[in-house]
Design a protein around this motif. Structure first.
Motif, PDB file in Angstrom:
ATOM      1  N   SER A  88       5.855 -15.146  -7.573  1.00  0.00           N
ATOM      2  CA  SER A  88       6.796 -15.539  -6.512  1.00  0.00           C
ATOM      3  C   SER A  88       6.338 -14.885  -5.208  1.00  0.00           C
ATOM      4  CB  SER A  88       8.228 -15.101  -6.842  1.00  0.00           C
ATOM      5  OG  SER A  88       8.392 -13.702  -6.668  1.00  0.00           O
ATOM      6  N   PRO A  89       6.738 -15.443  -4.055  1.00  0.00           N
ATOM      7  CA  PRO A  89       6.381 -14.809  -2.781  1.00  0.00           C
ATOM      8  C   PRO A  89       6.899 -13.377  -2.668  1.00  0.00           C
ATOM      9  CG  PRO A  89       7.162 -17.045  -2.408  1.00  0.00           C
ATOM     10  CD  PRO A  89       7.433 -16.733  -3.844  1.00  0.00           C
ATOM     11  N   GLU A  90       8.102 -13.145  -3.187  1.00  0.00           N
ATOM     12  CA  GLU A  90       8.672 -11.800  -3.103  1.00  0.00           C
ATOM     13  C   GLU A  90       7.890 -10.812  -3.966  1.00  0.00           C
ATOM     14  OE1 GLU A  90      11.389 -14.913  -1.950  1.00  0.00           O
ATOM     15  OE2 GLU A  90      10.416 -14.563  -3.882  1.00  0.00           O
ATOM     16  N   TRP A  91       7.408 -11.289  -5.112  1.00  0.00           N
ATOM     17  CA  TRP A  91       6.552 -10.449  -5.962  1.00  0.00           C
ATOM     18  C   TRP A  91       5.277 -10.071  -5.215  1.00  0.00           C
ATOM     19  CZ3 TRP A  91       1.743 -10.125  -8.050  1.00  0.00           C
ATOM     20  CH2 TRP A  91       1.571  -9.358  -9.206  1.00  0.00           C
ATOM     21  N   ALA A  92       4.693 -11.034  -4.517  1.00  0.00           N
ATOM     22  CA  ALA A  92       3.477 -10.770  -3.749  1.00  0.00           C
ATOM     23  C   ALA A  92       3.740  -9.759  -2.638  1.00  0.00           C
ATOM     24  CB  ALA A  92       2.934 -12.072  -3.157  1.00  0.00           C
ATOM     25  N   ASP A  93       4.881  -9.890  -1.957  1.00  0.00           N
ATOM     26  CA  ASP A  93       5.223  -8.928  -0.909  1.00  0.00           C
ATOM     27  C   ASP A  93       5.275  -7.509  -1.469  1.00  0.00           C
ATOM     28  OD1 ASP A  93       5.406 -11.035   0.833  1.00  0.00           O
ATOM     29  OD2 ASP A  93       7.590 -11.070   0.913  1.00  0.00           O
ATOM     30  N   ALA A  94       5.872  -7.371  -2.658  1.00  0.00           N
ATOM     31  CA  ALA A  94       5.969  -6.037  -3.263  1.00  0.00           C
ATOM     32  C   ALA A  94       4.594  -5.516  -3.667  1.00  0.00           C
ATOM     33  CB  ALA A  94       6.903  -6.083  -4.469  1.00  0.00           C
ATOM     34  N   LEU A  95       3.760  -6.374  -4.259  1.00  0.00           N
ATOM     35  CA  LEU A  95       2.435  -5.934  -4.681  1.00  0.00           C
ATOM     36  C   LEU A  95       1.606  -5.461  -3.487  1.00  0.00           C
ATOM     37  CD1 LEU A  95       0.197  -5.697  -6.874  1.00  0.00           C
ATOM     38  CD2 LEU A  95      -0.490  -8.028  -6.219  1.00  0.00           C
ATOM     39  N   TYR A  96       1.538  -6.284  -2.452  1.00  0.00           N
ATOM     40  CA  TYR A  96       0.688  -5.954  -1.310  1.00  0.00           C
ATOM     41  C   TYR A  96       1.325  -4.918  -0.387  1.00  0.00           C
ATOM     42  CZ  TYR A  96      -2.534  -9.691  -2.561  1.00  0.00           C
ATOM     43  OH  TYR A  96      -3.460 -10.474  -3.219  1.00  0.00           O
ATOM     44  N   GLY A  97       2.603  -4.627  -0.592  1.00  0.00           N
ATOM     45  CA  GLY A  97       3.242  -3.554   0.170  1.00  0.00           C
ATOM     46  C   GLY A  97       2.977  -2.180  -0.412  1.00  0.00           C
ATOM     47  N   PHE A  98       2.577  -2.093  -1.676  1.00  0.00           N
ATOM     48  CA  PHE A  98       2.161  -0.855  -2.347  1.00  0.00           C
ATOM     49  C   PHE A  98       3.276   0.190  -2.436  1.00  0.00           C
ATOM     50  CE2 PHE A  98      -2.029  -2.621  -1.650  1.00  0.00           C
ATOM     51  CZ  PHE A  98      -2.784  -2.129  -2.708  1.00  0.00           C
ATOM     52  N   GLY A  99       4.531  -0.214  -2.296  1.00  0.00           N
ATOM     53  CA  GLY A  99       5.610   0.756  -2.481  1.00  0.00           C
ATOM     54  C   GLY A  99       5.646   1.309  -3.891  1.00  0.00           C
ATOM     55  N   TRP A 100       5.112   0.557  -4.837  1.00  0.00           N
ATOM     56  CA  TRP A 100       5.107   0.971  -6.244  1.00  0.00           C
ATOM     57  C   TRP A 100       4.188   2.164  -6.507  1.00  0.00           C
ATOM     58  CZ3 TRP A 100       0.077   0.073  -7.819  1.00  0.00           C
ATOM     59  CH2 TRP A 100      -0.646  -0.879  -7.080  1.00  0.00           C
ATOM     60  N   LEU A 101       3.371   2.561  -5.553  1.00  0.00           N
ATOM     61  CA  LEU A 101       2.538   3.758  -5.744  1.00  0.00           C
ATOM     62  C   LEU A 101       3.387   4.993  -6.009  1.00  0.00           C
ATOM     63  CD1 LEU A 101      -0.187   3.338  -2.964  1.00  0.00           C
ATOM     64  CD2 LEU A 101      -0.525   3.151  -5.450  1.00  0.00           C
ATOM     65  N   ARG A 102       4.618   4.981  -5.494  1.00  0.00           N
ATOM     66  CA  ARG A 102       5.460   6.173  -5.691  1.00  0.00           C
ATOM     67  C   ARG A 102       5.753   6.410  -7.167  1.00  0.00           C
ATOM     68  NH1 ARG A 102       9.046   2.133  -4.028  1.00  0.00           N
ATOM     69  NH2 ARG A 102      10.996   1.965  -5.210  1.00  0.00           N
ATOM     70  N   HIS A 103       5.791   5.355  -7.972  1.00  0.00           N
ATOM     71  CA  HIS A 103       6.040   5.527  -9.406  1.00  0.00           C
ATOM     72  C   HIS A 103       4.838   6.174 -10.087  1.00  0.00           C
ATOM     73  CE1 HIS A 103       9.625   3.255  -8.755  1.00  0.00           C
ATOM     74  NE2 HIS A 103       8.989   2.133  -8.496  1.00  0.00           N
TER      75      HIS A 103
END
Length: 568
Positions: A88-103
């Protein structure tokens, strides 16, 4: 949809966007070198604190090749997530935003650090879709994420990675600085300048950008943050995410010995109390104008900065929200007009909708915005997805989507790609007033149906000390559209944990798992129980029920309804 009276407004919007595109193209050809054209990031001075909650179990999922963002998941089977088409576009935004690095940082292991470096190396080497990585909000989130999580990636890294990482930060800052020189939407502009302030404070070698970024940040905060602390978009989710960035930014200024701009301090002080106005007893925010599921831990973190014992404000006239409280019962109402067109990409047609809770139990809700899915988001923004009145099965706002002949549909798609699915037209004359006495009284009206149907919707709430909520919906004929008969539905969407049953005399019983119950009664309309959907659940969409009051409006009409707590 049929454009109708909105056709010329639509054409003018196309003309303005074409003119803006031409101005931007000319500006790119004639622009002087930007501040960062020759500047290079030579080192990192500080790593800002990330207030967003970290969860090491997400790191385990990522290590196993499972990426879950925005309600969608993708299993990469040992390959890079950048090699796959996003679900989904929102999934892509999250992936390329790299906010998940905090986990990954939460795991605090050598494996997690190696994983993080591998993913960042893939991206910096050009892996993935550049078009998905380039939108300003995504690029801004990525720059902030790289800076905040730099200790994760740089601990134990070799010199080659370090230099590549610094070049990536510098390139991201230059791209955002270029975006600010173009005509980008105001929310994107604010996101970009916040990220550039982070970069100017954290990096050596690009100090010139900080002075300009501070000036733009002060200007945008003064423009976009309303006197009562709301954002011009009226979107609680955007305000919450913005605060999660502004608070560490304030600390970063202090860490570098630089005085934060007064506009930043004023904005933070105003925004925190408004979140309390919108908060219910279950630690979630009301579902208005783009708000979906609430990350309760993020909200709790923010409210600590406002003081644990701070009382919520009750009246936000600039933002168009009102709060009524009596004991355990809280009512939050949307009594504002749609935001200005550039800010309305997530706004809903929910004027005079409300939500009601008792302690931690949500009772009446709006459907809320789902994490992803354009069709579901379109449905969630309609008037029918809100606890308010819908006339002739149409929304009180007209959105930029669909309709017309082939050329108009293509033009609408082009516009939506550039500026989002904005609100073309909505209620203009929205008025609200409060009075106090035995009960707290809130009265409001809007003219969203006046042009098409000659109807003004008025709603009155009375919240009594015992928690009883009495309401009245009036439909007043204006004569602007003749005397067209309009089938009207007044909806009360119920939280999925509420069980509703009919009883004798036309009343309904609403029961909660805690044992609390309420009696609902209405006069002046036919009462029905129908299926609904709750889009804002933490685990995705859930089936729920709604109470619907049906009536036909040919002349002035009035419907009264009441939620009464059951005795003992």
């Amino acid at each position: 949809m049929r454009w109708g009276a909105d056709r010329w407004r639509f054409y003018r919007l196309i003309g303005r966007e074409i003119a803006r595109s031409g101005r931007n193209a000319y500006a790119r050809l004639t622009a002087r070198p930007d501040l960062l054209a020759r500047a290079r990031v030579t080192g990192l001075v500080i790593a800002p604190h990330d207030l967003r909650t970290r969860d090491a179990t997400f790191a385990d999922d990522i290590y196993a090749g499972l990426f879950v963002f925005a309600g969608r998941s993708l299993s990469v089977s040992g390959r890079s997530p950048f090699d796959y088409a996003p679900p989904s576009p929102e999934w892509a935004d999250a992936l390329y935003g790299f906010g998940w690095l905090r986990h990954l940082r939460a795991a605090d292991t050598a494996l997690a650090r190696a994983n993080a470096r591998a993913f960042v190396t893939d991206f910096l080497a050009g892996r993935g879709d550049p078009a998905l990585a380039r939108p300003t909000p995504v690029a801004a989130r990525r720059l902030i994420s790289f800076l905040c999580q730099s200790p994760l990636m740089l601990e134990g890294a070799d010199h080659a990675f370090y230099q590549s990482f610094l070049k990536g930060i510098g390139r991201g800052a230059r791209e955002l600085e270029g975006d600010l020189r173009r005509g980008i939407p105001p929310q994107s502009r604010l996101s970009a300048v916040v990220a550039l302030c982070y970069a100017g404070l954290c990096c050596e070698g690009i100090q010139p950008i900080l002075r300009r970024a501070i000036r733009i940040l002060a200007r945008e905060l003064d423009r976009q943050i309303l006197p009562d602390g709301g954002h011009r978009s009226r979107d609680p989710r955007f305000a919450l995410e913005l605060l999660l960035d502004l608070l560490p930014l304030r600390q970063s200024f202090l860490s570098r010995g630089v005085d934060p701009p007064e506009a930043l301090l004023r904005a933070i002080d105003r925004m925190l109390p408004l979140l309390r106005l919108l908060r219910h007893g279950d630690a979630s925010l009301s579902h208005f104008n783009g708000m979906g599921a609430t990350a309760a831990d993020h909200l709790a973190t923010l409210l600590v900065y406002d003081g644990a014992l701070a009382q919520p404000m009750l009246h936000a006239p600039s933002s168009g929200y009102e709060r009524l409280e009596a004991g355990r019962v809280v009512v939050v109402a949307d009594v504002g007009a749609p935001p200005p067109l550039p800010y309305s990409i997530n706004a809903g047609a929910g004027c005079l909708s409300f939500e009601m809770s008792s302690g931690p139990q949500r009772i009446v809700i709006n459907c809320g915005l789902p994490a992803s899915g354009p069709e579901l988001r379109r449905l969630a923004r309609s008037t029918a997805a809100h606890s308010t009145a819908t006339v002739a099965d149409t929304s009180s706002c007209r959105f930029l989507w669909g309709g017309g002949w082939w050329g108009e549909r293509r033009a609408a798609e082009w516009l939506a790609e550039r500026i989002g699915t904005v609100v073309l037209r909505g209620p203009r004359a929205v008025k609200a007033e409060r009075t106090a006495g035995e009960a707290q009284v809130l009265a409001a009206r809007h003219d969203g149906y006046a042009v098409a149907y000659g109807i003004v919707h008025e709603r009155r709430w009375q919240l009594f000390p015992d928690g009883t909520l009495a309401g009245e919906d009036a439909f007043v004929r204006t004569g602007k559209a003749g005397h067209r008969t309009a089938e009207t539905a007044i909806r009360f969407h119920l939280h999925p944990t509420i069980e509703v049953q009919g009883e004798g005399g036309g009343g309904l019983t609403l029961s909660a798992p805690s044992g609390e119950s309420w009696r609902f009664t209405a006069e002046g309309a036919e009462v029905a129980i129908e299926e609904s959907v709750y889009f804002a659940g933490l685990t995705g969409a859930r089936r729920t029920d709604q109470v619907v009051l049906y009536l036909t409006v040919s002349e002035d009409a009035r419907v009264r309804w009441r939620f009464t707590p059951a005795a003992g």
